[in-house]
Write a protein that holds these residues in place. Sequence first.
Motif, PDB file in Angstrom:
ATOM      1  N   GLY A   1      15.593 -40.317  11.876  1.00  0.00           N
ATOM      2  CA  GLY A   1      15.010 -40.852  13.195  1.00  0.00           C
ATOM      3  C   GLY A   1      15.424 -39.779  14.343  1.00  0.00           C
ATOM      4  N   TYR A   2      16.689 -39.165  14.236  1.00  0.00           N
ATOM      5  CA  TYR A   2      17.199 -37.832  15.343  1.00  0.00           C
ATOM      6  C   TYR A   2      16.328 -36.759  15.250  1.00  0.00           C
ATOM      7  N   ILE A   3      15.942 -36.381  14.103  1.00  0.00           N
ATOM      8  CA  ILE A   3      15.129 -35.183  13.679  1.00  0.00           C
ATOM      9  C   ILE A   3      13.447 -35.484  14.232  1.00  0.00           C
ATOM     10  N   SER A   4      13.000 -36.802  14.073  1.00  0.00           N
ATOM     11  CA  SER A   4      11.797 -37.240  14.539  1.00  0.00           C
ATOM     12  C   SER A   4      11.967 -36.991  16.057  1.00  0.00           C
ATOM     13  N   MET A   5      12.861 -37.502  16.725  1.00  0.00           N
ATOM     14  CA  MET A   5      13.113 -37.723  18.305  1.00  0.00           C
ATOM     15  C   MET A   5      13.031 -36.193  18.642  1.00  0.00           C
TER      16      MET A   5
ATOM     17  N   LYS B   1       9.941 -34.852  19.217  1.00  0.00           N
ATOM     18  CA  LYS B   1       9.147 -35.570  20.010  1.00  0.00           C
ATOM     19  C   LYS B   1       7.929 -36.596  19.374  1.00  0.00           C
ATOM     20  N   GLN B   2       8.284 -36.916  18.183  1.00  0.00           N
ATOM     21  CA  GLN B   2       7.582 -37.844  17.365  1.00  0.00           C
ATOM     22  C   GLN B   2       8.311 -39.153  17.641  1.00  0.00           C
ATOM     23  N   TYR B   3       7.961 -39.603  18.837  1.00  0.00           N
ATOM     24  CA  TYR B   3       8.846 -40.869  19.282  1.00  0.00           C
ATOM     25  C   TYR B   3       8.362 -42.050  18.534  1.00  0.00           C
TER      26      TYR B   3
ATOM     27  N   SER C   1      10.524 -45.921  14.274  1.00  0.00           N
ATOM     28  CA  SER C   1      10.291 -46.641  13.332  1.00  0.00           C
ATOM     29  C   SER C   1      11.366 -46.600  12.147  1.00  0.00           C
ATOM     30  N   PHE C   2      12.271 -45.213  12.197  1.00  0.00           N
ATOM     31  CA  PHE C   2      13.503 -44.974  11.507  1.00  0.00           C
ATOM     32  C   PHE C   2      14.639 -45.840  11.956  1.00  0.00           C
ATOM     33  N   PHE C   3      14.763 -45.954  13.256  1.00  0.00           N
ATOM     34  CA  PHE C   3      15.910 -46.517  13.925  1.00  0.00           C
ATOM     35  C   PHE C   3      15.940 -47.947  13.693  1.00  0.00           C
TER      36      PHE C   3
ATOM     37  N   LEU D   1      21.770 -34.496  18.435  1.00  0.00           N
ATOM     38  CA  LEU D   1      21.211 -34.201  17.296  1.00  0.00           C
ATOM     39  C   LEU D   1      22.466 -33.233  16.620  1.00  0.00           C
ATOM     40  N   LEU D   2      22.863 -32.271  16.967  1.00  0.00           N
ATOM     41  CA  LEU D   2      23.906 -31.498  16.382  1.00  0.00           C
ATOM     42  C   LEU D   2      25.239 -32.240  16.195  1.00  0.00           C
ATOM     43  N   LEU D   3      25.592 -33.100  17.116  1.00  0.00           N
ATOM     44  CA  LEU D   3      27.047 -33.928  16.972  1.00  0.00           C
ATOM     45  C   LEU D   3      26.622 -34.934  15.848  1.00  0.00           C
TER      46      LEU D   3
END
Length: 400
Positions: free
Chosen positions: A327-331, A334-336, A341-343, A3-5
């Motif tokens: 998508g990465y924020i949700s992941m 842990k909101q998989y 759905s975003f990806f 996520l940071l990258l």
Amino acid sequence: MRLLLFILLLFPAFCFGQSSNQTNNEISIGKRFTIHSSILDEDREVWIYVPKSAGVERYPVVYLLDGKDFFHSMTGMVAELSSIGRMPKMIVVGIMNKDRGADLTPTRSMFSRDGMVDSDFENSGRGEKFISFLHKELMPYVESNYNTHPYRMYVGHSLGGLAVLHALVNYPALFNSYVVMDPSVWWDNHLIIKQAQEAFTKQDYANKSLYYAASNTMKNGMDTVRVIKDTVYANGNVRNSFQFREILRKSKNLHWAWKFYPEENHSSLPLLSQYDALRFIFKKYELGKDLQDTTITVAYIKDHYRSVSSMMQYTVLPSQGTVNLLGYISMGNKQYEKAYSFFKMNIDNYPASANVYDSMGDYYVEKGNKKQAIEAFTKALTLQEVAGTRKKLDRLQAKK
């Protein structure tokens, strides 16, 4: 760590549309062209800025009068505001004038605002030819040589503001939005005020936007309440702008804003008012929520961009970067289901992008689904060979 990258990659250092010249250390923000105008019977120079893009994208266009004076400020603001999602990326076309008194005046008159004959207006009244040049020669040139969307903004200051108002009143179909800064509405015995008074009550200006900026050129001691009834010549510009505001209040469906800048004069006004104009016109473009807001859903994003598409009059998709970050924020939270759905949304919108499949591969890795992660990374590599994606795929295939 991923996520940071991703965030670091998503928000690179600010740069202009054209790359810097590494040989002589020059920084280029646009290109200069000369096109021949049969209508004006002369060559015309234009400066064009195109946003930096990783792929083939289409952009709305700003047509900027007095381009030499305002090209740097306008391109800088467009680049910065679009980089943070507050407006779309836009092509900026800076138009050079050989004779402002001719190009930017719609009618023939030799008189300046003080009623005296002015040699600057010796060739006045070529405004109709000039707008014909824009419509029939410059716009087709831009639209045939660049990837453009059918959204045009027209921006002008002083006599340029008069030319922009002339287009709004007499040729409203040519542009979607208009920015006027201290327009010379005094021209030809206030003709544009009379024309606007009639046009704004008869024409439907749905889906059109206008930002009108007025500077403070009043004499010391005068205020905005008394100036409306005042008759002193020196206060005329401000008085005329307040009169035009009253006409705007009678317009049919025109999306407009009028602002008086008490601490700016005629010359200092453009810098601040250009920024304010872009913020006003594209206020509905930006998301109403911070990207870290966990209540953002795919449905919310789709609804927002349906509204944006309606405003812009063409289909606007959310950027890959924005949706990927969601998508990465949700992941990370842990909101998989939401992350997927975003990806998936990005894949649906940008099926030719390797990056969207790489991100979906990251999702499947996170979920422990090796088979589908391999499929996603393989798909990404068929679209573009990227070292990072190849490394992820090799690592998965090496595992037993």
